[in-house]
Enzyme design. Structure first.
Site, PDB file in Angstrom:
ATOM      1  N   CYS A  93      45.926  98.054  11.596  1.00 24.17           N
ATOM      2  CA  CYS A  93      45.007  98.235  12.714  1.00 24.17           C
ATOM      3  C   CYS A  93      43.818  99.076  12.244  1.00 24.17           C
ATOM      4  O   CYS A  93      43.780  99.535  11.097  1.00 24.17           O
ATOM      5  CB  CYS A  93      45.723  98.936  13.870  1.00 24.17           C
ATOM      6  SG  CYS A  93      46.143 100.664  13.511  1.00 24.17           S
ATOM      7  N   CYS A 129      44.839 102.656  10.951  1.00 19.22           N
ATOM      8  CA  CYS A 129      45.476 102.664   9.634  1.00 19.22           C
ATOM      9  C   CYS A 129      44.507 102.237   8.536  1.00 19.22           C
ATOM     10  O   CYS A 129      44.503 102.816   7.452  1.00 19.22           O
ATOM     11  CB  CYS A 129      46.717 101.785   9.650  1.00 19.22           C
ATOM     12  SG  CYS A 129      48.037 102.474  10.690  1.00 19.22           S
ATOM     13  N   GLU A 143      52.494 102.462   7.852  1.00 20.88           N
ATOM     14  CA  GLU A 143      51.587 102.910   6.802  1.00 20.88           C
ATOM     15  C   GLU A 143      51.083 104.328   7.053  1.00 20.88           C
ATOM     16  O   GLU A 143      50.931 105.117   6.122  1.00 20.88           O
ATOM     17  CB  GLU A 143      50.436 101.934   6.595  1.00 20.88           C
ATOM     18  CG  GLU A 143      49.633 101.588   7.832  1.00 20.88           C
ATOM     19  CD  GLU A 143      50.121 100.375   8.610  1.00 20.88           C
ATOM     20  OE1 GLU A 143      51.286 100.371   9.061  1.00 20.88           O
ATOM     21  OE2 GLU A 143      49.324  99.440   8.801  1.00 20.88           O
TER      22      GLU A 143
END
Length: 151
Positions: A84, A87, A57
């Site tokens: 995470c 991101c 991403e």
């Protein structure tokens, strides 16, 4: 968007995850969609790029922002594994409209598993979240990859 629409797009993100696995990368794939068009697609490349930040991403959003697009207010991001903290924070700052997640990440997920930064009232943007799209397929590719690594 219907559930079958989300499944259609997540299948494409899963294709990216399969490419990652074939390249010995952690099999996470993502696609960015605007309307009915794929704008960008990618997969984890942390080993290839020798960069622990090269998540699927993040690679997508970095390329889109570098192209001159400033915000992602009318975009949807499909990702096979829950983002995470890095991101998820980036998705807030990029003003993503909708995040669609396949599998949860109980160890590092920052969109509900460990923490949910996208719902933190401290931030002024909160993407819509859709969870569990093709959850079993998204989980299976990760489980298979790590099982093969252990044996």
């Amino acid at each position: 968007m219907t559930a079958s629409d989300h499944e259609y797009w997540m299948q494409i993100a899963l294709e990216e995850a399969r490419i990652a696995a074939a390249e010995d990368e952690i099999p996470v794939g993502a696609i960015l969609v605007k309307g009915d068009q794929i704008i960008r697609r990618d997969h984890n490349r942390t080993r290839q790029l020798r960069n622990p930040l090269a998540h699927a991403e993040k690679l997508i959003v970095d390329k889109i922002l570098a192209s001159g697009i400033r915000v992602l207010e009318d975009h949807r991001l499909y990702v096979t594994l829950e983002p995470c903290l890095m991101c998820a924070g980036m998705l807030i700052l990029a003003r993503l409209d909708v995040l669609i997640i396949g599998a949860s990440d109980p160890k590092a997920g920052a969109v509900g598993s460990v923490y949910n930064v996208l719902l933190d009232k401290s931030f002024n943007h909160h993407p819509t979240i859709v969870r569990g799209v093709l959850k079993e397929s998204c989980s299976a590719i990760l489980t298979s990859f790590f099982h093969a690594k252990r044996t």
